[in-house]
Design an enzyme around this catalytic site. Sequence first.
Site, mmCIF file in Angstrom:
data_model
loop_
_atom_site.group_PDB
_atom_site.id
_atom_site.type_symbol
_atom_site.label_atom_id
_atom_site.label_comp_id
_atom_site.label_asym_id
_atom_site.label_seq_id
_atom_site.Cartn_x
_atom_site.Cartn_y
_atom_site.Cartn_z
ATOM 1 N N LYS A 279 -3.287 8.278 2.786
ATOM 2 C CA LYS A 279 -4.558 8.086 3.513
ATOM 3 C C LYS A 279 -4.429 8.565 4.963
ATOM 4 O O LYS A 279 -5.397 9.072 5.542
ATOM 5 C CB LYS A 279 -4.994 6.619 3.466
ATOM 6 C CG LYS A 279 -5.425 6.122 2.078
ATOM 7 C CD LYS A 279 -6.609 6.875 1.497
ATOM 8 C CE LYS A 279 -7.209 6.169 0.294
ATOM 9 N NZ LYS A 279 -8.161 7.012 -0.447
ATOM 10 N N TYR B 224 0.832 -1.214 0.000
ATOM 11 C CA TYR B 224 0.000 0.000 0.000
ATOM 12 C C TYR B 224 0.870 1.271 0.000
ATOM 13 O O TYR B 224 0.488 2.300 -0.531
ATOM 14 C CB TYR B 224 -0.987 -0.023 1.169
ATOM 15 C CG TYR B 224 -2.227 0.809 0.914
ATOM 16 C CD1 TYR B 224 -3.015 0.595 -0.206
ATOM 17 C CD2 TYR B 224 -2.607 1.806 1.799
ATOM 18 C CE1 TYR B 224 -4.154 1.360 -0.442
ATOM 19 C CE2 TYR B 224 -3.750 2.568 1.581
ATOM 20 C CZ TYR B 224 -4.512 2.339 0.454
ATOM 21 O OH TYR B 224 -5.641 3.100 0.229
#
Length: 276
Positions: free
Chosen positions: A164, A157
């Site tokens: 995020k 990720y």
Amino acid sequence: MPAALMEGKRGLIMGLANDKSIAWGIAQALAEHGAELAFSYQGEALKKRVGPLAERLGTPRLFECDVADMGSVDALFEGLKAEWGTIDFVVHAIGFSDKNELRGRYVDTSHANFIKTMDISVYSFTAICQRAAAMMPEGGSLLTMTYYGAEQVMPHYNVMGVAKAALEASVKYIAEDLGKDGIRVNAISAGPIKTLAASGIGDFRYIMKWNELNSPLRRNVTQEEVGKAAVYLLSDLGSGTTGENLHVDAGYHVVGMKAVDAPDIATQTHQPAPKE
Ligand SMILES: NC(=O)c1ccc[n+]([C@@H]2O[C@H](COP(=O)([O-])OP(=O)(O)OC[C@H]3O[C@@H](n4cnc5c(N)ncnc54)[C@H](O)[C@@H]3O)[C@@H](O)[C@H]2O)c1
């Protein structure tokens, strides 16, 4: 027929690419509850897909917007203002990073992709909130989409996790800034769902399988379930909730270790070492 929780509310959906998009699950749930919707699409190529979907949910109100270009964001809100004058909600379901950097090590992230990822996936929400708030004289509700990779390290990720985390922090700051005006700002942290954006993440099938086997509900979530949570946050049901990060992930975020009943699974890139 569900209760019309969104009757009389008008809002903008950003981030619809196709019928697998999380934005589509949210748009359908909002329309079922009586909301009037407008959609933004990223470019001409996507208009062909977004147009027919928007039409299925009522009068298609379509606006082109590339959030990397502030002129394009301004034009979107000018168009929206000419159409409606005021709005009640915005859904921001937009993220981007170079898929070559959604595998391997975070530490190898390039400067250019770091800036681009943060710009499109984080700053765009702030830019949207600025302009949306100006169209919400009676208050409103703003929603963005995040993932647990912001809170804990997830394979591949990488820079998206860092983005995020910044997005989740910005939700809290914007909630404080706009709360006095009756505007609520929240995020939904969705479990992994097979979408166009997700297919760019390394070993995504493995991530989905792991969540299915190890989340308390022992399954993955659907776009429809994210849609239902969005109705809560965007309707008066969520009137006391702001600055929140609502996990819609079959409970995966409370788990600390592999479930004892879950089998060992292998990724495509890393096979387990043969037993001695
Ligand atoms: N799919 C998942 O597993 C998952 C889980 C948690 C959070 N999310 C988040 O949900 C959101 C929606 O993604 P999705 O999974 O539905 O994928 P998707 O590919 O369907 O949607 C991503 C959208 O971002 C838009 N976008 C990208 N760059 C843009 C730009 N410069 N200007 C305007 N729009 C732009 C694309 O056009 C597309 O509509 C993203 O923020 C994603 O990070 C996804």
